[in-house]
Motif scaffolding. Structure first.
Motif, PDB file in Angstrom:
ATOM      1  N   LEU A 198       0.840  -1.203   0.000  1.00  0.00           N
ATOM      2  CA  LEU A 198       0.000   0.000   0.000  1.00  0.00           C
ATOM      3  C   LEU A 198       0.875   1.252   0.000  1.00  0.00           C
ATOM      4  O   LEU A 198       0.486   2.301   0.506  1.00  0.00           O
ATOM      5  N   SER A 199       2.073   1.141  -0.589  1.00  0.00           N
ATOM      6  CA  SER A 199       3.048   2.224  -0.525  1.00  0.00           C
ATOM      7  C   SER A 199       2.583   3.491  -1.237  1.00  0.00           C
ATOM      8  O   SER A 199       3.128   4.566  -0.992  1.00  0.00           O
ATOM      9  N   ALA A 228      -1.555  -2.169   6.676  1.00  0.00           N
ATOM     10  CA  ALA A 228      -2.815  -1.583   7.142  1.00  0.00           C
ATOM     11  C   ALA A 228      -2.576  -0.673   8.341  1.00  0.00           C
ATOM     12  O   ALA A 228      -3.120   0.440   8.420  1.00  0.00           O
ATOM     13  N   GLU A 229      -1.752  -1.130   9.267  1.00  0.00           N
ATOM     14  CA  GLU A 229      -1.449  -0.321  10.451  1.00  0.00           C
ATOM     15  C   GLU A 229      -0.768   0.990  10.065  1.00  0.00           C
ATOM     16  O   GLU A 229      -1.059   2.047  10.633  1.00  0.00           O
ATOM     17  N   ARG A 230       0.095   0.935   9.062  1.00  0.00           N
ATOM     18  CA  ARG A 230       0.830   2.138   8.645  1.00  0.00           C
ATOM     19  C   ARG A 230      -0.101   3.190   8.062  1.00  0.00           C
ATOM     20  O   ARG A 230       0.029   4.384   8.373  1.00  0.00           O
ATOM     21  N   VAL A 231      -1.052   2.777   7.215  1.00  0.00           N
ATOM     22  CA  VAL A 231      -1.890   3.762   6.524  1.00  0.00           C
ATOM     23  C   VAL A 231      -3.057   4.249   7.371  1.00  0.00           C
ATOM     24  O   VAL A 231      -3.736   5.221   7.004  1.00  0.00           O
ATOM     25  N   LEU A 232      -3.289   3.612   8.521  1.00  0.00           N
ATOM     26  CA  LEU A 232      -4.359   4.067   9.404  1.00  0.00           C
ATOM     27  C   LEU A 232      -3.895   5.216  10.295  1.00  0.00           C
ATOM     28  O   LEU A 232      -2.748   5.258  10.728  1.00  0.00           O
ATOM     29  N   PHE A 259      -5.915   7.044   6.395  1.00  0.00           N
ATOM     30  CA  PHE A 259      -7.296   6.574   6.464  1.00  0.00           C
ATOM     31  C   PHE A 259      -7.785   6.403   7.899  1.00  0.00           C
ATOM     32  O   PHE A 259      -7.018   6.068   8.805  1.00  0.00           O
ATOM     33  N   ASN A 260      -9.089   6.621   8.060  1.00  0.00           N
ATOM     34  CA  ASN A 260      -9.746   6.338   9.338  1.00  0.00           C
ATOM     35  C   ASN A 260     -10.100   4.867   9.474  1.00  0.00           C
ATOM     36  O   ASN A 260     -10.118   4.326  10.581  1.00  0.00           O
ATOM     37  N   ILE A 261     -10.411   4.235   8.340  1.00  0.00           N
ATOM     38  CA  ILE A 261     -10.883   2.853   8.343  1.00  0.00           C
ATOM     39  C   ILE A 261     -10.260   2.105   7.167  1.00  0.00           C
ATOM     40  O   ILE A 261     -10.125   2.653   6.066  1.00  0.00           O
TER      41      ILE A 261
END
Length: 271
Positions: free
Chosen positions: A102-103, A132-136, A110-112
């Motif tokens: 997801l680079s 997922a943890e990084r982009v949240l 993101f919120n979700i």
């Protein structure tokens, strides 16, 4: 977890399978709506749908977050994204992309983030959850549905029985839940990737299909070309015929009723 060496090909999808998935995908869409309920999307939030398919659930999410929110749907299959892009709007966009990378997205964007029946196709779940943890954002929520290793879908059990009835080795089946996970395995993955407040629930979802052909069509399109790919054309024809006879035992006045078992799991990124 299931065999980490099992390979699911993303190269076997076709525009025909994508169109069939779009036509029959209301089943998975309904499962996805149950996933979004506990995530409690709020107007104005930014949402990432990973493994969006043809985008039906992402479109629903875009209505929930409203014009001031934003939803991005990514999927590795171009034929499915081509259909999803027909749903694009001012607060909804789609692009090709893999869950493991997801680079293109910034940290805390993101919120979700959610994965609707996606992770049982992916072996490297730790990388997926780390991304997922990084982009949240801090406090951001994550939700997913996944097949549980201990409770295979009813149609899956019937398919294995059909393979055995025609004298073939059910071990040659490669599709459907090869990378399923138990509750304990998921909890450990969420813990290792920094999430908190993990919770999950195994749900029994009874699906109704009009015919064996419809059920087979759904199985083939949702497996993006991997359904029965371990068998020859002639063997596959035999298996389909045997499977159709077995599922007829589940016919009701409403149609063929079969149970699907999905684990719904949720967590959040620490504040």
């Amino acid at each position: 977890m299931s065999d980490p060496l099992a390979v699911i090909s993303l190269q076997q999808d076709t525009p025909e399978l994508a169109r069939a998935y779009e036509q029959l995908g209301v089943i998975q869409f309904n499962h996805g709506k149950l996933l979004l309920e506990p995530l409690a999307l709020i107007a104005g939030e930014r949402v990432l749908d990973v493994g969006t398919g043809t985008g039906r659930l992402a479109e629903f999410a875009a209505h929930l977050v409203g014009p001031k929110g934003h939803v991005v749907g990514v999927d590795p299959l171009e034929s499915r994204i081509a259909i999803a892009r027909l749903r694009q709007s001012t607060n909804l966009v789609f692009d090709t992309g893999r869950a493991e990378d997801l680079s293109r997205f910034s940290a805390g964007e993101f919120n979700i983030i959610y994965f609707n029946s996606v992770l049982h196709w992916i072996a490297d779940k730790r990388t997926v959850l780390a991304e997922a943890e990084r982009v949240l954002r801090p406090g951001g929520r994550i939700g997913l549905t996944i097949q549980d290793t201990t409770v295979p879908h009813e149609s899956r059990r019937l398919l294995r029985r059909a393979v055995a009835e025609v004298g073939l080795d059910a071990g040659r089946l490669t599709a459907h839940g090869v990378h399923a996970a138990t509750d304990d395995e998921l909890r450990a993955l969420f813990d290792r990737t920094g999430f908190v407040d993990y919770r999950s629930e195994l749900r029994t979802l009874v699906e109704t299909h009009g015919s064996a052909d419809e059920l087979l069509g759904w199985s083939e399109s949702s497996a993006f070309g991997n359904f029965l790919d371990g068998f020859s054309y002639a063997e596959g024809k035999q298996i389909r015929a045997a499977f159709a006879k077995l599922v007829e035992a589940h016919r009701t006045p409403e149609g063929l009723k079969l149970a699907r078992y999905l684990r719904y799991a949720f967590a959040r990124k620490p504040e």
